[in-house]
Design a protein around this motif. Structure first.
Motif, short mmCIF file in Angstrom:
data_model
loop_
_atom_site.label_atom_id
_atom_site.label_comp_id
_atom_site.label_asym_id
_atom_site.label_seq_id
_atom_site.Cartn_x
_atom_site.Cartn_y
_atom_site.Cartn_z
N PRO A 1 0.81 -1.23 0.00
CA PRO A 1 0.00 0.00 0.00
C PRO A 1 0.83 1.27 0.00
O PRO A 1 0.35 2.35 -0.37
CB PRO A 1 -0.82 -0.12 1.29
CG PRO A 1 -0.05 -1.04 2.16
CD PRO A 1 0.59 -2.01 1.23
N ASN A 2 2.10 1.16 0.41
CA ASN A 2 2.95 2.35 0.49
C ASN A 2 3.08 3.06 -0.85
O ASN A 2 3.15 4.29 -0.91
CB ASN A 2 4.34 1.96 1.01
CG ASN A 2 4.88 2.95 1.99
OD1 ASN A 2 4.13 3.60 2.71
ND2 ASN A 2 6.19 3.08 2.03
N PHE A 3 3.10 2.29 -1.95
CA PHE A 3 3.21 2.91 -3.27
C PHE A 3 1.97 3.74 -3.58
O PHE A 3 2.06 4.83 -4.16
CB PHE A 3 3.41 1.83 -4.34
CG PHE A 3 4.79 1.24 -4.34
CD1 PHE A 3 5.83 1.89 -4.96
CD2 PHE A 3 5.03 0.03 -3.74
CE1 PHE A 3 7.11 1.35 -4.97
CE2 PHE A 3 6.29 -0.53 -3.74
CZ PHE A 3 7.34 0.13 -4.35
N LEU A 4 0.81 3.21 -3.23
CA LEU A 4 -0.43 3.93 -3.49
C LEU A 4 -0.54 5.15 -2.57
O LEU A 4 -1.00 6.22 -2.99
CB LEU A 4 -1.62 2.99 -3.28
CG LEU A 4 -2.99 3.45 -3.81
CD1 LEU A 4 -2.90 3.90 -5.26
CD2 LEU A 4 -4.00 2.31 -3.66
N ILE A 5 -0.10 5.00 -1.34
CA ILE A 5 -0.08 6.14 -0.40
C ILE A 5 0.82 7.25 -0.94
O ILE A 5 0.49 8.44 -0.88
CB ILE A 5 0.39 5.66 0.99
CG1 ILE A 5 -0.67 4.75 1.62
CG2 ILE A 5 0.69 6.85 1.91
CD1 ILE A 5 -0.16 3.92 2.78
N ASP A 6 1.97 6.84 -1.49
CA ASP A 6 2.90 7.81 -2.09
C ASP A 6 2.24 8.52 -3.27
O ASP A 6 2.34 9.75 -3.41
CB ASP A 6 4.16 7.07 -2.54
CG ASP A 6 5.22 8.02 -3.08
OD1 ASP A 6 5.12 9.24 -2.86
OD2 ASP A 6 6.17 7.53 -3.73
N ALA A 7 1.56 7.74 -4.12
CA ALA A 7 0.91 8.33 -5.30
C ALA A 7 -0.17 9.32 -4.89
O ALA A 7 -0.26 10.43 -5.46
CB ALA A 7 0.32 7.22 -6.17
N TYR A 8 -0.99 8.94 -3.91
CA TYR A 8 -2.03 9.85 -3.43
C TYR A 8 -1.41 11.13 -2.86
O TYR A 8 -1.87 12.25 -3.13
CB TYR A 8 -2.87 9.18 -2.34
CG TYR A 8 -3.82 8.11 -2.82
CD1 TYR A 8 -4.41 8.17 -4.09
CD2 TYR A 8 -4.16 7.03 -2.00
CE1 TYR A 8 -5.29 7.19 -4.52
CE2 TYR A 8 -5.04 6.05 -2.42
CZ TYR A 8 -5.60 6.13 -3.68
OH TYR A 8 -6.47 5.16 -4.10
N SER A 9 -0.38 10.96 -2.05
CA SER A 9 0.26 12.12 -1.41
C SER A 9 0.90 13.05 -2.44
O SER A 9 0.80 14.27 -2.34
CB SER A 9 1.31 11.65 -0.41
OG SER A 9 0.73 10.85 0.61
N LYS B 1 -7.25 10.68 0.87
CA LYS B 1 -7.30 9.29 0.44
C LYS B 1 -6.12 8.51 1.02
O LYS B 1 -6.25 7.33 1.38
CB LYS B 1 -7.27 9.21 -1.09
CG LYS B 1 -8.50 9.78 -1.77
CD LYS B 1 -8.65 9.25 -3.19
CE LYS B 1 -9.10 7.80 -3.21
NZ LYS B 1 -9.47 7.32 -4.55
N ALA B 2 -4.97 9.19 1.12
CA ALA B 2 -3.80 8.52 1.70
C ALA B 2 -4.07 8.19 3.17
O ALA B 2 -3.77 7.08 3.64
CB ALA B 2 -2.58 9.42 1.58
N GLU B 3 -4.63 9.15 3.91
CA GLU B 3 -4.96 8.93 5.33
C GLU B 3 -5.95 7.78 5.47
O GLU B 3 -5.80 6.91 6.36
CB GLU B 3 -5.55 10.21 5.93
CG GLU B 3 -4.56 11.33 6.17
CD GLU B 3 -4.02 11.30 7.59
OE1 GLU B 3 -4.01 10.22 8.22
OE2 GLU B 3 -3.61 12.37 8.08
N LEU C 1 3.50 18.28 10.47
CA LEU C 1 4.17 18.07 11.76
C LEU C 1 3.69 16.79 12.43
O LEU C 1 4.49 16.00 12.95
CB LEU C 1 3.91 19.26 12.69
CG LEU C 1 4.72 20.54 12.43
CD1 LEU C 1 4.14 21.69 13.24
CD2 LEU C 1 6.18 20.32 12.82
N ARG C 2 2.39 16.58 12.40
CA ARG C 2 1.82 15.38 13.01
C ARG C 2 2.35 14.11 12.34
O ARG C 2 2.72 13.13 13.02
CB ARG C 2 0.29 15.44 12.90
CG ARG C 2 -0.44 14.19 13.37
CD ARG C 2 -1.94 14.41 13.46
NE ARG C 2 -2.50 14.94 12.24
CZ ARG C 2 -2.86 14.20 11.18
NH1 ARG C 2 -2.68 12.89 11.22
NH2 ARG C 2 -3.39 14.76 10.11
N SER C 3 2.44 14.14 11.03
CA SER C 3 2.94 12.97 10.30
C SER C 3 4.42 12.73 10.60
O SER C 3 4.85 11.58 10.74
CB SER C 3 2.74 13.17 8.79
OG SER C 3 1.37 13.30 8.48
N LEU C 4 5.19 13.80 10.69
CA LEU C 4 6.61 13.64 10.98
C LEU C 4 6.84 13.08 12.38
O LEU C 4 7.75 12.30 12.60
CB LEU C 4 7.33 14.98 10.82
CG LEU C 4 7.66 15.40 9.39
CD1 LEU C 4 8.22 16.81 9.36
CD2 LEU C 4 8.66 14.44 8.76
#
Length: 493
Positions: free
Chosen positions: A356-364, A371-373, A408-411
Motif C-alpha cells: 500500500p505504500n506505493f499507493l499512499i505515495d501516489a495519493y500524497s 485518500k492517503a490517510e 508536523l503530526r505525520s513527521l
C-alpha cells in the motif's frame, strides 16, 4: 567501442576450443546441487516469519536445539544461503556466528568466505578487511581470496582489488572466469574500458573460457558507451559459443542494455524470448519481476498487462505485486494500481506495508492526502504497521498543500516509527520537524522530506563477533554462489 577486437571466425574458433576445455573440466568435477531435507524445511519455517531485521533469529535457533531437533552444518549453510538470497543479511550473519560459536561446528574456508561477504553487507569494507586480516594464513584458500576480491570490487576499492587479483595470479587461483568477471565488472562500473579489454585479452592468452557473466559485463560496457554495434557483436558471439548456456539473467541484462541505448526493437525481441522461458523457469517470481520492470521501462503497457494476466492465476507473492504496482505508477495509471491493490488486499498474503505504500505515495504526491490517510487507516485496521516512509509520504503531501500542522503530526509519527538503530535518519526527521516548528525554511524542509521518502530509511545492524577460526576437518565445499554474486550491486544498494 570494440570489446572484441578479433574477427568473428577467430572468436568462433576460440569458442569451440573453450568448449572442449569446459567438457574436460566438467567430466572431472561434479557440480554441486543443494538438496533440501525435511529437517531443513522445518528449520527454515521456524525462522522465516522473523522478517524484521531488528528481531534476532538466535532465540529461535536456541529453542530449536532445546527441543532436541537436528541442525546439521549442511542445513545451516543452506539456511545462510537462502537468507542471503532474500537479502536478510543480518539474520544470515547471526546464523553464521551461531553455527560456529560455542564449538557447535568448526569454521571452514567456505564459512569464512561467506562471513566476509556478510560483514560487508551488514557493515562496511573496513570491517570486512579487518576480518580478512585476522584469518590465519593456512586458512586463506582460493575461496577466501575470491570472497575478499568480491568485497573490494563491490566497494570499488580498485587498488586493493588489483592487489588481490595479482596475488591470485601468483598463487595459481585465477584460472576461472569468475576472477576476471569480478574485476571487469568493477572496471565497467568505473568506465575504464581499456582495463576491461586488457582482462579479456589476458583470458584469451591464458585459455580461460568466457562464461555468461563475462558476456553480461561486456554487454553492460557496450551499453554504457552507447555502442549498439558492439552489443550486437557480443550477442552474436555469445549465442554461437557452444560452451555457454545462455541463462535468462543474461538475456535480462542484454534487454536492459538495449533499452539503455534506445534499441527498443532488439530489447522487445529479447523480452519475448524471456516470456517464453517463464513457464519453465525455476525462479519464476524473480523473472516476472524483471519482466514487469522491463515492460515499464520500454513503455509497453500492453505487454505489462499480458504478463500479469498470464501469471496472476498462480499464487502471486508480495514482491510481484510491488513490481506490478511500481510499473503501473510509471504509466501514471492510478486506477489500475487501485485494482491491483484490491486484488492483493483480498488475498491471503502477509500484510507487507510496502504494497500500500506505493499507493499512499501516489495519493500524497497528487495532493490527495485524505485518500492517503484513509488508506493508512484501512490497512492498519487489518493488522498492517505503517513504515517510516509511509508517514514521510503523508508529510510530503501535506507540505504540498501548505498544511504545516498536519505535516508536523505525520513527521512525529515517522520519528516514533523509526527504529533506534537508524540514528542518522531519525536525526534528519527531527531536523525537518524543527524547520517546520519554527515555520521557516519550508522549501528546505520539503526537500528533506523528499530525500527521506526516496531513501528507504535503511540502515545496518551492529555486531563485532566475527572471529573463531578453526580448521574444518570435513569435506571442502565449493559453493561459489554463496561466496560471491557476479551481479552484486554496490554495498549500499
Amino acid at each position: 567501442m570494440k570489446l572484441f577486437s578479433m574477427s568473428s571466425s577467430s572468436l568462433s574458433r576460440r569458442a569451440y576450443s573453450s568448449f572442449n576445455k569446459t567438457q574436460i573440466r566438467t567430466r572431472n568435477r561434479t557440480k554441486f546441487r543443494w538438496k533440501t531435507s525435511p529437517a531443513f524445511r522445518s528449520l527454515y519455517r521456524s525462522i522465516s516469519h522473523l522478517g524484521d531485521p531488528d528481531v534476532s533469529v538466535v532465540p529461535a535457533l536456541d529453542e530449536w536445539i532445546r527441543q532436541g531437533k537436528p541442525a546439521t552444518k549442511w542445513d545451516l549453510q543452506r539456511l545462510i544461503t537462502v537468507l542471503m538470497g532474500s537479502k536478510r543479511f543480518r539474520h544470515a550473519l547471526e546464523v553464521s556466528l551461531w553455527m560456529c560459536n560455542g564449538k557447535r561446528y568448526p569454521i571452514s574456508p567456505f564459512d569464512i568466505g561467506v562471513r566476509l561477504k556478510l560483514i560487508l553487507k551488514n557493515f562496511n569494507i573496513e570491517q570486512a578487511e579487518n576480518y580478512f586480516n585476522k584469518i590465519p594464513e593456512h586458512l586463506r584458500t582460493n575461496q577466501i581470496y575470491l570472497a575478499i576480491l568480491n568485497c573490494y570490487t563491490i566497494s570499488k576499492s580498485v587498488d586493493k582489488a588489483e592487489s588481490i587479483m595479482q596475488k591470485a595470479r601468483e598463487l595459481g587461483y585465477a584460472d576461472r572466469p569468475i576472477w576476471y568477471n569480478l574485476m571487469m565488472n568493477l572496471y565497467c562500473k568505473l568506465g575504464n574500458r581499456e582495463k576491461l579489454r586488457e582482462l579479456l585479452a589476458e583470458m584469451e592468452s591464458k585459455g580461460v573460457s568466457y562464461d555468461q557473466f563475462t558476456y553480461s559485463v561486456c554487454l553492460s560496457a557496450c551499453a554504457a558507451a552507447s555502442d549498439a554495434a558492439g552489443m550486437d557483436r557480443v550477442m552474436s558471439v555469445m549465442e554461437s559459443d557452444p560452451s555457454v548456456t545462455v541463462h535468462w539473467q543474461t538475456l535480462v541484462t542484454a534487454a536492459q542494455s538495449y533499452l539503455r541505448i534506445g534499441s527498443f526493437d532488439e530489447a522487445m525481441q529479447l523480452l519475448n524470448k524471456l516470456i517464453k522461458q517463464l513457464a519453465r523457469c525455476s525462479q519464476r517470481n524473480v523473472l516476472v519481476v524483471l519482466l514487469l520492470n522491463l515492460c515499464a521501462e520500454a513503455g509497453k503497457k500492453e505487454e505489462l498487462h499480458r504478463i500479469w494476466e498470464s501469471y496472476k492465476g498462480r499464487k502471486v507473492v508480495n514482491k510481484v505485486y510491488i513490481s506490478m504496482i511500481r510499473s503501473l505508477i510509471k504509466f501514471n495509471d492510478i486506477e489500475e494500481v487501485e485494482k491491483i491493490f484490491e486484488e492483493w488486499e483480498s488475498g491471503a498474503l502477509t500484510f507487507d506495508f510496502r504494497v500500500p505504500n506505493f499507493l499512499i505515495d501516489a495519493y500524497s504526491t497528487d495532493g490527495r492526502v485524505d485518500k492517503a490517510e484513509a488508506l493508512i487507516a484501512r490497512v492498519v485496521s487489518k493488522g498492517g504497521c505503517p513504515l517510516v516512509t509511509t508517514w514521510c509520504h503523508l508529510a510530503g503531501g501535506y507540505m504540498k498543500k501548505n498544511q504545516v500542522a498536519e505535516a508536523l503530526r505525520s513527521l512525529r509519527k515517522a520519528i516514533s516509527a523509526c527504529p533506534p538503530k537508524f540514528a542518522s535518519q531519525k536525526q534528519s526527521l527531527i531536523t525537518c520537524l524543527e524547520y517546520l516548528q519554527n515555520n521557516e525554511c519550508l522549501e528546505e524542509a520539503e526537500e528533506l522530506i523528499k530525500s527521506l521518502r526516496t531513501s528507504g530509511m535503511s540502515g545496518a545492524p551492529a555486531s563485532d563477533e566475527f572471529c573463531g577460526f578453526r580448521e574444518d576437518a570435513g569435506e571442502e565445499q565449493d559453493f561459489e554462489g554463496a561466496l560471491v554474486s557476479e551481479d552484486d550491486e554496490d554495498v549500499d544498494d
